[in-house]
Design a protein around this motif. Structure first.
Motif: not given
Length: 546
Positions: A18, A20, A58, A60, A539, A542, A546
């Protein structure tokens, strides 16, 4: 102000899968009862997402709005009917992030947008940056843009989208930029236009469409939006024409679908409905299903969960009764009615939109009266939910139910439908009633959190239900009607289904075969998790989007 909130920050090292950097834009977040910046399902969904993103480590962040008056406070007039109050909110758990950007709105090219931050340790979410224009130095009109979620003034609504979109994108830039920009619904569309001009590539933009309802897919006059500063700069006539659909309009959903590398609908059925809805527009991205879900840790009662895991009927029944009593204290406090925890209790609670049919139970008043006065199989019914504060049809429906229920001791309507009441209703009900006209409910997550707490879904086969349903084993589903029929016909057939299910299946089973009933309750809890828990959803975003 600690400087770490001026940069992309998490209290953990993001998990490798995760890694990104994702910025998630949403008009509303339902994080906690204490933070009243949500109206309903979209916010509850976004809140669960941010909690699970944190639990999964994550990389994020959330980008949202700090609504000074929230959505509205739902109270009562002196005759108990709905009263809409707008009360100023204050949150001392939010911190100034130290980030402030300027955006152009209409003729004013220096409206300040400040970001307050909701830190991870407050409610266990990834960092969420909440934008406000109620900032020293802004003129009065600019300061009021972030007053009301879904403001009834249409020009203010456009300004809100620009604040969230362009203002939010600039805040993300100030944090060092993101790998992926995710729009949860089309409200923040200006972000995509602004980012495109900054050289952000199409493969960094993704979009979630949430509703088949026309009102949920905003469409506005292109030249008006251009004058408002919607595109981050003034577009030339040629540029504007490329964006137009339907004779000079900008449809937020169509534009977002075209600009995103990939988009998702929020259930498998909704993906089919969406693909069909937008198929005549060229250049739109692929729409995949990522079914909505809710955060188990936040919504599920721990004692119920433990008893259900061990299939301990005695402990489960005892705990359920305690939770019913807690809900019934609220009923007593609000309406003076004394509900009995031994009686089967049905709850209908969600946004009061016409297609959701709050009053379907009353379609045949003779049959309904028979149902609520049956002493062999007694029943209690509770309605709750928030109509949009300026939707007078929905408010009228709400008040009709209040007046209808007043003289009847075992049916009632509760006000103050927010996260806390929602939790009480889900934990304290035996049946969670869901009555949208088929294909109109994109997902409908309230039934998931109800199922987690042993409240059995009785529903039309819409939204997430087709992915969950084992009719008579984990829920009860209406006979499917043709959604092309006139609405009156649909309502007639669906109400018959509903009466039949309650009279012939639910009530006899609950009272005559408690063990069989508990089996359905336990199946419902088993089948809703982990599939409809938001760790799966976060999940999947992602992996697939993504």
């Amino acid at each position: 102000m600690s400087s770490k909130y001026n940069q992309w920050y998490h209290p953990y090292k993001p998990a490798k899968e995760f890694n990104k950097k994702v910025a998630y834009f949403s008009m509303e977040f339902g994080i906690d009862q204490a933070l009243k910046i949500y109206s309903g399902g979209l916010g509850f969904l976004a809140g669960s997402h941010m909690r699970s993103a944190f639990e999964l480590k994550q990389n994020q962040i959330g980008i949202g709005m700090l609504w000074k008056y929230g959505y509205y406070d739902q109270n009562r007039n002196d005759d108990q009917t709905l009263k809409v109050d707008f009360l100023e909110k204050h949150y001392d758990f939010l911190e100034d992030s130290g980030l402030e950007v300027k955006i152009k709105l209409h003729d004013n090219d220096s409206v300040k947008v400040r970001a307050m931050v909701l830190k991870p340790e407050i409610f266990g979410t990834v960092p969420i940056y909440l934008l406000t224009t109620d900032v020293e130095g802004n003129d009065h009109l600019s300061r009021t843009i972030t007053n009301h979620l879904y403001d009834s003034n249409q020009t203010t609504r456009v300004s809100q989208s620009i604040v969230l979109g362009v203002g939010g994108a600039k805040i993300v830039e100030a944090l060092g930029g993101a790998d992926v920009y995710h729009l949860n619904e089309g409200h923040a569309l200006p972000a995509f236009y602004y980012l495109r001009d900054q050289g952000v590539k199409k493969n960094q933009m993704v979009f979630t469409t949430h509703t088949p309802e026309k009102a949920g897919n905003e469409e506005r006059e292109a030249r008006h939006l251009n004058r408002c500063g919607f595109f981050g700069r003034t577009l030339s006539n040629e540029e504007l024409e490329k964006e137009m659909v339907n004779g000079g309009m900008i449809n937020y959903t169509v534009s977002a679908l075209r600009m995103a590398k990939k988009s998702n609908a929020v259930s498998k059925l909704h993906a089919k409905v969406s693909q069909n809805m937008w198929k005549n527009y060229n250049g739109i991205s692929k729409i995949i299903p990522i079914t909505n879900a809710q955060n188990q840790k936040f919504w599920q009662d721990v004692k119920l969960k433990n008893a259900a895991t061990k299939k301990n009927v005695k402990t489960f029944t005892k705990r359920k009764k305690e939770l019913k009593k807690e809900l019934f204290e609220e009923v007593y406090r609000q309406t003076g009615k004394q509900f009995d925890p031994n009686i089967l209790t049905v709850v209908w609670a969600r946004r009061f939109a016409a297609y959701k049919r709050a009053d379907l139970l009353l379609f045949d008043s003779d049959r309904f009266e028979k149902l609520i006065s049956n002493s062999k199989y007694p029943i209690q019914i509770i309605w709750a939910g928030k109509p949009y504060p300026f939707d007078y049809g929905a408010i009228d429906n709400f008040n009709y139910l209040i007046n209808y229920s007043k003289p009847r001791p075992n049916i009632t309507v509760l006000t103050g439908y927010e996260i806390e009441l929602s939790k009480k209703l889900k934990k304290g009900s035996d049946i969670w009633l869901n009555t949208p006209r088929i294909t109109r409910e994109a997902s409908g997550t309230s039934g998931m959190t109800a199922a987690m707490n042993g409240s059995v879904n009785v529903s039309t086969n819409d939204g997430w239900i087709p992915e969950f349903v084992k009719d008579g084993k984990n829920c009860f589903v209406f006979s499917e009607v043709d959604h092309n029929l006139p609405t009156w016909e649909q309502d007639k057939l669906d109400s018959e289904s509903l009466y039949n299910i309650l009279e012939n299946k639910v009530l006899p089973l609950y009272y005559n075969s408690p063990n069989s009933w508990k089996e359905i309750v336990f199946n419902s809890i088993d089948d809703v998790l982990p599939e409809f828990g938001s760790k799966r959803m976060a999940t999947q975003y992602y992996k697939e989007l993504y």
